[in-house]
Design a protein around this motif. Structure first.
Motif, mmCIF file in Angstrom:
data_model
loop_
_atom_site.group_PDB
_atom_site.id
_atom_site.type_symbol
_atom_site.label_atom_id
_atom_site.label_comp_id
_atom_site.label_asym_id
_atom_site.label_seq_id
_atom_site.Cartn_x
_atom_site.Cartn_y
_atom_site.Cartn_z
ATOM 1 N N GLU A 112 -24.127 -29.748 14.138
ATOM 2 C CA GLU A 112 -24.230 -28.301 14.304
ATOM 3 C C GLU A 112 -25.590 -27.907 14.872
ATOM 4 O O GLU A 112 -25.692 -26.991 15.681
ATOM 5 N N GLU A 113 -26.648 -28.590 14.426
ATOM 6 C CA GLU A 113 -27.984 -28.283 14.942
ATOM 7 C C GLU A 113 -28.087 -28.601 16.426
ATOM 8 O O GLU A 113 -28.684 -27.834 17.193
ATOM 9 N N ASN A 114 -27.507 -29.728 16.842
ATOM 10 C CA ASN A 114 -27.538 -30.085 18.265
ATOM 11 C C ASN A 114 -26.728 -29.099 19.093
ATOM 12 O O ASN A 114 -27.129 -28.717 20.202
ATOM 13 N N ARG A 115 -25.582 -28.684 18.539
ATOM 14 C CA ARG A 115 -24.761 -27.706 19.264
ATOM 15 C C ARG A 115 -25.476 -26.361 19.346
ATOM 16 O O ARG A 115 -25.440 -25.693 20.389
ATOM 17 N N ALA A 116 -26.128 -25.959 18.236
ATOM 18 C CA ALA A 116 -26.872 -24.693 18.235
ATOM 19 C C ALA A 116 -28.052 -24.761 19.197
ATOM 20 O O ALA A 116 -28.376 -23.769 19.861
ATOM 21 N N LYS A 117 -28.695 -25.936 19.279
ATOM 22 C CA LYS A 117 -29.826 -26.099 20.197
ATOM 23 C C LYS A 117 -29.379 -25.942 21.647
ATOM 24 O O LYS A 117 -30.038 -25.261 22.448
ATOM 25 N N SER A 118 -28.246 -26.561 21.986
ATOM 26 C CA SER A 118 -27.719 -26.438 23.352
ATOM 27 C C SER A 118 -27.341 -25.001 23.655
ATOM 28 O O SER A 118 -27.597 -24.489 24.757
#
Length: 249
Positions: A112-118
């Motif tokens: 989720e953090e990687n998706r939110a970062k993108s």
């Protein structure tokens, strides 16, 4: 959506999960005070042994052992997963099960953090783009008004001004929406909610799954009686058959 539960078994049995699990230390009875990593338990290496300091063969064997000890089943109608851990230590089985849940939450949170970062990077780039477009439209409207101060006398100029104002309003609304999305993304990035909820826990097992010695003894006893009974019947029946054959000859 990895949080739906449909992919939990695949995540829990993935190499990513199992590698992290092998490096985790567990404190149970008869272990050193600092605990032992699963890798050291499976290989007999020192208690603080980790993947990075071990040979590929030792890691591969440990992964294979761990895969055999974990069973995950998911009901398709409600996506509820059941985890079974089989080891020769009941406390260790219980703690491995708990750690699997912790690591599953951790992996989902990282996703989720990687998706939110993108998403945040995309929104920021769009904010910059729309900010430039909005400034350009506002300048265009300003220049138009400076050049045409007698707009009220010309219907065509009024229509042109209304069109420019509409374009500015649309760009303003897009810019505001992007700013709101950026704020929501930043707020959600601080959300540490658990993605996995435990419905029921077995606690530390008090009865072993196997070997079922009592069952084995009973089955062996019954089979033994059957073999002995069959032998006695054959022993008593063979002379009679033999005598009948001689008489027939």
């Amino acid at each position: 959506d990895l949080k739906s539960g449909l992919y939990f078994p695949d995540i829990m049995m993935s190499r990513n999960m199992l590698i992290r699990l092998l490096d985790k230390k567990f404190k149970v009875q008869n272990f050193p005070d600092e605990g032992k990593t699963l890798l050291s338990i499976f290989t007999g290496l020192p208690s603080n042994s980790e993947i990075k300091n071990s040979s590929p063969i030792q890691v591969a064997k440990s992964l294979k052992t761990l895969q055999k000890q974990i069973r995950v089943k998911t009901k398709k109608n409600n996506n509820i997963s059941t985890i079974n851990v089989l080891t020769n230590n009941p406390e260790l089985s219980f703690k491995i099960g708990k750690e699997i849940i912790n690591l599953l939450n951790q992996i989902l949170r990282e996703f989720e953090e990687n998706r939110a970062k993108s998403k945040k990077e995309f929104i920021l780039s769009r904010i910059l783009e729309e900010q430039i477009n909005l400034a350009a439209m506002e300048d265009k409207l300003r220049v138009f008004r400076e050049k045409n101060r007698e707009i009220r006398k010309s219907p065509s100029l009024q229509l042109e001004e209304a069109r420019l104002q509409r374009d500015v309003q649309v760009k303003t609304q897009v810019f505001i929406t992007l700013k709101q999305q950026n704020e929501m993304t930043q707020i959600n990035s601080f959300d540490n909610a658990s993605y996995v909820h435990i419905i029921d826990s077995s606690g530390i097992p008090i009865k072993r799954k196997g070997p079922q010695r009592a069952k084995f003894v009973i089955i062996s006893y019954i089979l033994g009686l059957m073999i002995i009974y069959s032998f006695l019947i054959a022993k008593n029946y063979y002379p009679v058959v033999k005598e009948n054959i001689k008489s027939a000859i």
